[in-house]
Design a protein around this motif. Structure first.
Motif, PDB file in Angstrom:
ATOM      1  N   ILE A  29     -43.347  -0.997  -3.311  1.00  0.00           N
ATOM      2  CA  ILE A  29     -43.445   0.213  -2.513  1.00  0.00           C
ATOM      3  C   ILE A  29     -44.895   0.677  -2.507  1.00  0.00           C
ATOM      4  N   PHE A  30     -45.216   1.594  -1.628  1.00  0.00           N
ATOM      5  CA  PHE A  30     -46.579   2.111  -1.523  1.00  0.00           C
ATOM      6  C   PHE A  30     -47.000   2.754  -2.839  1.00  0.00           C
ATOM      7  N   ASP A  31     -48.163   2.369  -3.329  1.00  0.00           N
ATOM      8  CA  ASP A  31     -48.716   2.936  -4.555  1.00  0.00           C
ATOM      9  C   ASP A  31     -49.973   3.730  -4.186  1.00  0.00           C
ATOM     10  N   PRO A  32     -49.927   5.068  -4.279  1.00  0.00           N
ATOM     11  CA  PRO A  32     -51.087   5.872  -3.883  1.00  0.00           C
ATOM     12  C   PRO A  32     -52.313   5.654  -4.762  1.00  0.00           C
ATOM     13  N   ARG A  33     -52.136   5.053  -5.926  1.00  0.00           N
ATOM     14  CA  ARG A  33     -53.269   4.811  -6.827  1.00  0.00           C
ATOM     15  C   ARG A  33     -53.858   3.407  -6.678  1.00  0.00           C
ATOM     16  N   ALA A  34     -53.269   2.606  -5.804  1.00  0.00           N
ATOM     17  CA  ALA A  34     -53.755   1.242  -5.593  1.00  0.00           C
ATOM     18  C   ALA A  34     -55.130   1.266  -4.936  1.00  0.00           C
ATOM     19  N   VAL A  78     -54.595  10.864  -1.077  1.00  0.00           N
ATOM     20  CA  VAL A  78     -54.386   9.961  -2.209  1.00  0.00           C
ATOM     21  C   VAL A  78     -55.602  10.068  -3.125  1.00  0.00           C
ATOM     22  N   PRO A  79     -55.458   9.720  -4.402  1.00  0.00           N
ATOM     23  CA  PRO A  79     -56.571   9.888  -5.342  1.00  0.00           C
ATOM     24  C   PRO A  79     -57.896   9.261  -4.900  1.00  0.00           C
ATOM     25  N   ALA A  80     -57.865   8.098  -4.269  1.00  0.00           N
ATOM     26  CA  ALA A  80     -59.110   7.447  -3.844  1.00  0.00           C
ATOM     27  C   ALA A  80     -59.832   8.232  -2.748  1.00  0.00           C
ATOM     28  N   PHE A 104     -66.721  11.074   4.801  1.00  0.00           N
ATOM     29  CA  PHE A 104     -65.607  10.816   3.899  1.00  0.00           C
ATOM     30  C   PHE A 104     -64.980   9.468   4.251  1.00  0.00           C
ATOM     31  N   PRO A 105     -65.183   8.429   3.416  1.00  0.00           N
ATOM     32  CA  PRO A 105     -64.483   7.165   3.635  1.00  0.00           C
ATOM     33  C   PRO A 105     -63.021   7.327   3.216  1.00  0.00           C
ATOM     34  N   LEU A 106     -62.103   6.949   4.085  1.00  0.00           N
ATOM     35  CA  LEU A 106     -60.678   7.183   3.841  1.00  0.00           C
ATOM     36  C   LEU A 106     -59.901   5.879   3.788  1.00  0.00           C
ATOM     37  N   ALA A 112     -54.146  12.198   4.690  1.00  0.00           N
ATOM     38  CA  ALA A 112     -55.321  13.008   4.374  1.00  0.00           C
ATOM     39  C   ALA A 112     -55.326  14.342   5.114  1.00  0.00           C
ATOM     40  N   LEU A 113     -55.803  15.370   4.420  1.00  0.00           N
ATOM     41  CA  LEU A 113     -56.016  16.697   4.994  1.00  0.00           C
ATOM     42  C   LEU A 113     -57.484  17.070   4.811  1.00  0.00           C
ATOM     43  N   LEU A 114     -58.097  17.608   5.848  1.00  0.00           N
ATOM     44  CA  LEU A 114     -59.452  18.145   5.723  1.00  0.00           C
ATOM     45  C   LEU A 114     -59.312  19.549   5.162  1.00  0.00           C
ATOM     46  N   ARG A 115     -59.973  19.794   4.048  1.00  0.00           N
ATOM     47  CA  ARG A 115     -59.897  21.094   3.381  1.00  0.00           C
ATOM     48  C   ARG A 115     -61.252  21.780   3.484  1.00  0.00           C
TER      49      ARG A 115
END
Length: 159
Positions: A29-34, A78-80, A104-106, A112-115
């Protein structure tokens, strides 16, 4: 989470991106920390803030001088991808002009949200909060855009 729901006009339902529904051939499954490759680079230019004097009393931030505003711009995702960057502080000005660009490299732009946050620098205490907004990347369009008055008034994005 309010930022994510701006993508649907605040009606209360946002469909997850398709990759969050799928299971890979080996039940992965998708791993947001990958570690993932960069899919998109977001460029944001913060031009100026305007209208603060209409939202705050002239002595709200500083009793004896106009406020010293700065803006924090970043990505919530995601963390990255998660990061915050800061403009210079513009001293003694109700209508600060920053004219600063950030990149911002995404890796997962779909989440992603622009804050955008605006603070007033305070030498003797904690900086004062001026306002913030979060905007889903999927809703951003290239060009100059304005965000609500209690936040940096004008930004430009290149998607």
């Amino acid at each position: 989470m309010q930022g994510m729901f701006r993508a649907n006009g605040g009606c209360g339902y946002v469909k997850k991106p398709e990759f969050l529904h799928k299971v890979g051939p080996h039940n992965e499954i998708f791993d947001p920390r990958a570690s993932l490759p960069v899919k998109q680079i977001l460029k944001v230019r913060v031009y100026m803030g305007e209208g603060w004097h209409m939202d705050f009393h002239h002595t709200h931030f500083d009793v004896y001088s106009p406020p010293d505003f700065y803006t924090r711009v970043g990505i919530a995702g995601v963390p990255a991808d998660s990061v915050m960057k800061k403009t210079k502080t513009v001293e003694d000005n109700w209508t600060p002009v920053w004219n600063e660009e950030f990149e911002f490299p995404l890796t997962v732009p779909e989440l992603a949200l622009l804050r955008i946050e605006v603070h007033e620098y305070d030498m003797s205490e904690k900086d004062d909060f001026g306002g913030q907004t979060c905007l889903p990347l999927s809703e951003l369009r290239a060009g100059i855009r304005a965000v609500p008055r209690t936040v940096a008034r004008e930004i430009s994005t290149s998607v």
